[in-house]
Design an enzyme around this catalytic site. Structure first.
Site, PDB file in Angstrom:
ATOM      1  N   TYR A  16      16.528  66.155  65.218  1.00  0.00           N
ATOM      2  CA  TYR A  16      16.670  67.108  64.122  1.00  0.00           C
ATOM      3  C   TYR A  16      18.061  67.736  64.086  1.00  0.00           C
ATOM      4  CZ  TYR A  16      15.499  71.177  61.168  1.00  0.00           C
ATOM      5  OH  TYR A  16      15.463  72.130  60.184  1.00  0.00           O
ATOM      6  N   LEU A  32       6.076  71.947  58.504  1.00  0.00           N
ATOM      7  CA  LEU A  32       5.527  71.866  59.859  1.00  0.00           C
ATOM      8  C   LEU A  32       4.424  72.910  60.026  1.00  0.00           C
ATOM      9  CD1 LEU A  32       8.973  71.692  61.659  1.00  0.00           C
ATOM     10  CD2 LEU A  32       7.315  69.835  61.494  1.00  0.00           C
ATOM     11  N   HIS A  37       7.854  77.116  61.863  1.00  0.00           N
ATOM     12  CA  HIS A  37       8.731  77.373  60.720  1.00  0.00           C
ATOM     13  C   HIS A  37      10.009  78.105  61.117  1.00  0.00           C
ATOM     14  CE1 HIS A  37       5.497  77.032  57.309  1.00  0.00           C
ATOM     15  NE2 HIS A  37       5.594  75.928  58.041  1.00  0.00           N
ATOM     16  N   LYS A  55       4.741  77.990  52.600  1.00  0.00           N
ATOM     17  CA  LYS A  55       4.096  79.269  52.878  1.00  0.00           C
ATOM     18  C   LYS A  55       3.032  79.076  53.951  1.00  0.00           C
ATOM     19  CE  LYS A  55       2.874  79.881  48.564  1.00  0.00           C
ATOM     20  NZ  LYS A  55       2.266  80.455  47.377  1.00  0.00           N
TER      21      LYS A  55
END
Length: 78
Positions: A16, A32, A37, A55
């Site tokens: 990443y 994820l 998050h 969200k």
């Protein structure tokens, strides 16, 4: 799926940070588990990459504040 649509570069979750630093992307979509998050968002923001996060944004208000502050510090959109 990437091969079907002609995507030539693939990154794993372990890569990443390499992806963020590659200069090949302008934004990431964080889809994820909620508990991940904040970490993945802050890492992207610090690399100057814009973030679209599902969200809820984070699991605590402190994490939300951290994400917002890092966004402001690195002049990226969240």
């Amino acid at each position: 799926l990437g091969e079907k649509y002609g995507v030539t570069k693939f990154y794993s979750y372990e890569q990443y940070d390499d992806c963020l630093k590659s200069g090949e992307i302008d934004a990431v979509y964080i889809a994820l588990p909620n508990s991940m998050h904040c970490d993945f968002t802050v890492r992207a923001e610090k690399a100057g990459v814009h973030v679209l996060c599902e969200k809820p944004m984070a699991v605590t208000s402190d994490e939300c504040e951290q994400m917002l502050e890092t966004c402001r510090m690195h002049d990226v959109s969240l």
